[in-house]
Design a protein around this motif. Structure first.
Motif, PDB file in Angstrom:
ATOM      1  N   SER A 219       0.791  -1.279   0.019  1.00  0.00           N
ATOM      2  CA  SER A 219      -0.088   0.132  -0.134  1.00  0.00           C
ATOM      3  C   SER A 219       0.781   1.262  -0.020  1.00  0.00           C
ATOM      4  O   SER A 219       0.358   2.329   0.022  1.00  0.00           O
ATOM      5  CB  SER A 219      -1.042  -0.126   1.223  1.00  0.00           C
ATOM      6  OG  SER A 219      -0.216  -0.052   2.634  1.00  0.00           O
ATOM      7  N   GLY A 220       2.110   1.124  -0.183  1.00  0.00           N
ATOM      8  CA  GLY A 220       3.107   2.256   0.004  1.00  0.00           C
ATOM      9  C   GLY A 220       3.867   2.252  -1.389  1.00  0.00           C
ATOM     10  O   GLY A 220       4.246   0.964  -1.687  1.00  0.00           O
ATOM     11  N   ARG A 221       4.828   3.203  -1.428  1.00  0.00           N
ATOM     12  CA  ARG A 221       5.702   3.124  -2.406  1.00  0.00           C
ATOM     13  C   ARG A 221       7.258   2.850  -2.150  1.00  0.00           C
ATOM     14  O   ARG A 221       7.510   2.967  -0.809  1.00  0.00           O
ATOM     15  CB  ARG A 221       5.984   4.378  -3.137  1.00  0.00           C
ATOM     16  CG  ARG A 221       4.710   4.806  -4.128  1.00  0.00           C
ATOM     17  CD  ARG A 221       4.982   5.907  -5.105  1.00  0.00           C
ATOM     18  NE  ARG A 221       3.564   6.467  -5.707  1.00  0.00           N
ATOM     19  CZ  ARG A 221       3.232   5.652  -6.788  1.00  0.00           C
ATOM     20  NH1 ARG A 221       3.818   4.349  -7.065  1.00  0.00           N
ATOM     21  NH2 ARG A 221       2.209   5.775  -7.301  1.00  0.00           N
ATOM     22  N   GLY A 222       7.999   2.062  -2.875  1.00  0.00           N
ATOM     23  CA  GLY A 222       9.244   1.715  -2.699  1.00  0.00           C
ATOM     24  C   GLY A 222       9.392   0.361  -1.835  1.00  0.00           C
ATOM     25  O   GLY A 222       8.230  -0.370  -1.538  1.00  0.00           O
ATOM     26  N   ALA A 223      10.591  -0.175  -1.621  1.00  0.00           N
ATOM     27  CA  ALA A 223      10.532  -1.368  -0.846  1.00  0.00           C
ATOM     28  C   ALA A 223      10.687  -1.151   0.745  1.00  0.00           C
ATOM     29  O   ALA A 223       9.673  -0.954   1.437  1.00  0.00           O
ATOM     30  CB  ALA A 223      11.933  -2.146  -1.156  1.00  0.00           C
ATOM     31  N   GLN A 224      11.819  -0.809   1.196  1.00  0.00           N
ATOM     32  CA  GLN A 224      12.023  -0.392   2.767  1.00  0.00           C
ATOM     33  C   GLN A 224      11.214   0.824   3.085  1.00  0.00           C
ATOM     34  O   GLN A 224      10.693   0.863   4.245  1.00  0.00           O
ATOM     35  CB  GLN A 224      13.543  -0.134   2.969  1.00  0.00           C
ATOM     36  CG  GLN A 224      14.340  -1.450   3.014  1.00  0.00           C
ATOM     37  CD  GLN A 224      15.790  -0.915   3.024  1.00  0.00           C
ATOM     38  OE1 GLN A 224      16.165  -0.303   3.993  1.00  0.00           O
ATOM     39  NE2 GLN A 224      16.598  -1.733   2.311  1.00  0.00           N
ATOM     40  N   ALA A 225      10.876   1.545   2.198  1.00  0.00           N
ATOM     41  CA  ALA A 225      10.259   2.866   2.405  1.00  0.00           C
ATOM     42  C   ALA A 225       8.851   2.583   2.730  1.00  0.00           C
ATOM     43  O   ALA A 225       8.088   3.444   3.278  1.00  0.00           O
ATOM     44  CB  ALA A 225      10.209   4.026   1.411  1.00  0.00           C
ATOM     45  N   SER A 226       8.373   1.383   2.338  1.00  0.00           N
ATOM     46  CA  SER A 226       6.828   1.093   2.387  1.00  0.00           C
ATOM     47  C   SER A 226       6.506   0.193   3.602  1.00  0.00           C
ATOM     48  O   SER A 226       5.461   0.076   3.774  1.00  0.00           O
ATOM     49  CB  SER A 226       6.452   0.399   1.321  1.00  0.00           C
ATOM     50  OG  SER A 226       6.959  -0.880   1.141  1.00  0.00           O
ATOM     51  N   TYR A 227       7.582  -0.128   4.309  1.00  0.00           N
ATOM     52  CA  TYR A 227       7.677  -1.120   5.355  1.00  0.00           C
ATOM     53  C   TYR A 227       6.964  -0.285   6.775  1.00  0.00           C
ATOM     54  O   TYR A 227       7.124   0.618   7.073  1.00  0.00           O
ATOM     55  CB  TYR A 227       8.813  -1.647   5.954  1.00  0.00           C
ATOM     56  CG  TYR A 227       9.301  -2.806   4.759  1.00  0.00           C
ATOM     57  CD1 TYR A 227       8.578  -2.905   3.547  1.00  0.00           C
ATOM     58  CD2 TYR A 227      10.643  -3.247   4.587  1.00  0.00           C
ATOM     59  CE1 TYR A 227       8.997  -3.799   2.365  1.00  0.00           C
ATOM     60  CE2 TYR A 227      11.056  -3.883   3.439  1.00  0.00           C
ATOM     61  CZ  TYR A 227      10.371  -4.522   2.662  1.00  0.00           C
ATOM     62  OH  TYR A 227      10.854  -5.035   1.463  1.00  0.00           O
ATOM     63  N   GLY A 228       6.294  -1.304   7.481  1.00  0.00           N
ATOM     64  CA  GLY A 228       5.730  -0.622   8.811  1.00  0.00           C
ATOM     65  C   GLY A 228       6.016  -1.339   9.858  1.00  0.00           C
ATOM     66  O   GLY A 228       6.642  -2.413   9.883  1.00  0.00           O
ATOM     67  N   THR A 229       5.874  -0.648  11.014  1.00  0.00           N
ATOM     68  CA  THR A 229       5.897  -0.901  12.475  1.00  0.00           C
ATOM     69  C   THR A 229       4.802  -1.899  12.745  1.00  0.00           C
ATOM     70  O   THR A 229       3.763  -1.604  12.155  1.00  0.00           O
ATOM     71  CB  THR A 229       6.522   0.201  13.456  1.00  0.00           C
ATOM     72  OG1 THR A 229       5.243   1.051  13.441  1.00  0.00           O
ATOM     73  CG2 THR A 229       7.496   1.028  13.009  1.00  0.00           C
ATOM     74  N   PRO A 230       5.031  -2.595  13.984  1.00  0.00           N
ATOM     75  CA  PRO A 230       3.649  -3.478  14.356  1.00  0.00           C
ATOM     76  C   PRO A 230       2.535  -2.365  14.559  1.00  0.00           C
ATOM     77  O   PRO A 230       1.484  -2.662  14.331  1.00  0.00           O
ATOM     78  CB  PRO A 230       4.292  -4.002  15.308  1.00  0.00           C
ATOM     79  CG  PRO A 230       5.640  -4.334  15.454  1.00  0.00           C
ATOM     80  CD  PRO A 230       6.063  -3.122  14.631  1.00  0.00           C
TER      81      PRO A 230
END
Length: 326
Positions: free
Chosen positions: A306-317
């Motif tokens: 649901s976000g752009r990029g790889a690491q840039a799109s990762y979320g916290t719990p």
């Protein structure tokens, strides 16, 4: 969104130590309305420089979830090196073991279309210098982990040496056969505990016929597990893209477990598979079963889409819970 298949509050209790050996790349990313055909030029949006690399992505995803993650690999002597290490450190990854070498860092050129599909071209750069001597010099730090994550963006002899060292020390080895090769070295297979592949890669690796209508619900998954065990690997996760995944586990009471997909409006699928792998690594390090780890990974990778990029799109719990428990 129904979260009854996995209690998302468990994401906030990840622990354990993960070692990841492999690639770190700067992703040069352009968004277009559609992907170009061979020989065609299409107009694209602004160029974005984003942190990536399969192994770096997996390490960042696991660290953001709370695992103690150690990154092993190589960066170059260019400005991209600090860019990559700074972003990994910001995610909570221990980068103190990363090697610095002369020359360019690894990079990829990525085109993403309006449907969130992408094409990727990979240039190894410093990743090609992740040598056997280097990982052997880090044996204490590697074998002190609970689980090891590997992919094939590093020299195959280095990947094999890592698998052997860690497997023999009792560390669980999770291999992502990507970029895919059907001819994995016998020594690498021997020292791999868990395999992560997509459905097409699984069929090619195990010499099985993919369903003509792409209906994997009717596929003979017990036969796939039988072929996998014949190779010497007793556990695997087979990802099915938007259709979820299947866990094959000869060590569990349930040998075949279908993991339902988590539906989102996808923006960019770059790095989603790596966030899935990073979650499985963190889950295994936390003492979870392979099936529970894959269930958690379904939510984490959906959040990434649901976000752009790889690491840039990762979320916290907390971010992932907020999205799917709303």
């Amino acid at each position: 969104m129904d979260t009854t298949s996995f209690p998302l509050q468990l994401l906030e209790h990840m622990h354990g130590t993960v070692a990841v050996v492999g690639s770190m790349n700067v992703d040069y990313t352009i968004t277009t309305a559609r992907l170009p055909e061979p020989g065609e030029t299409v107009a694209g949006g602004p160029l974005e420089l984003l942190p990536g690399g399969k192994s770096g992505n997996q390490a960042a995803a696991a660290a953001l979830l709370g695992a103690d993650v150690r990154m092993f690999g190589a960066v170059g002597s260019d400005s991209n090196a600090d860019f990559l290490l700074d972003h990994l450190a910001a995610a909570g990854v221990d980068t103190s073991h990363v090697r610095h070498v002369d020359g360019p860092s690894g990079l990829t050129v990525i085109t993403v279309d309006a449907s969130a599909e992408n094409t990727i071209v990979y240039s190894a750069g410093s990743n090609a210098q992740v040598s056997v001597d280097y990982v052997e010099s880090k044996i204490g730090e590697l074998t002190g982990a609970d689980v090891l994550g590997l992919c094939l963006e590093s020299p195959i002899e280095t990947v094999t040496a890592c698998a052997r060292m860690c497997h023999e020390a009792g560390v669980r080895v999770l291999l992502n056969d990507s970029p895919f090769t059907a001819d994995l070295p016998a020594e690498l297979i021997e020292h791999t505990d868990i395999l992560l592949v997509n459905e097409i890669e699984m069929a090619q690796l195990l010499d099985l016929q993919a369903p003509a209508d792409d209906d994997w619900s009717a596929f003979d998954w017990p036969l796939a597990l039988e072929r996998l065990e014949a190779l010497g690997i007793r556990q695997a996760v087979v990802t099915l893209g938007a259709d979820g995944s299947v866990v094959l586990d000869a060590t569990a009471d349930e040998h075949v477990t279908r993991i339902a997909p988590v539906r989102v409006d996808a923006v960019d699928t770059t790095g989603c598979g790596d966030s899935f792998m990073g979650t499985v690594l963190a889950g295994l390090a936390s003492g979870w079963s392979l099936a529970a780890s894959a269930r958690a990974a379904a939510y984490v990778s959906a959040y990434a889409a649901s976000g752009r990029g790889a690491q840039a799109s990762y979320g916290t719990p907390a971010q992932i819970r907020a999205k799917f428990e709303a």
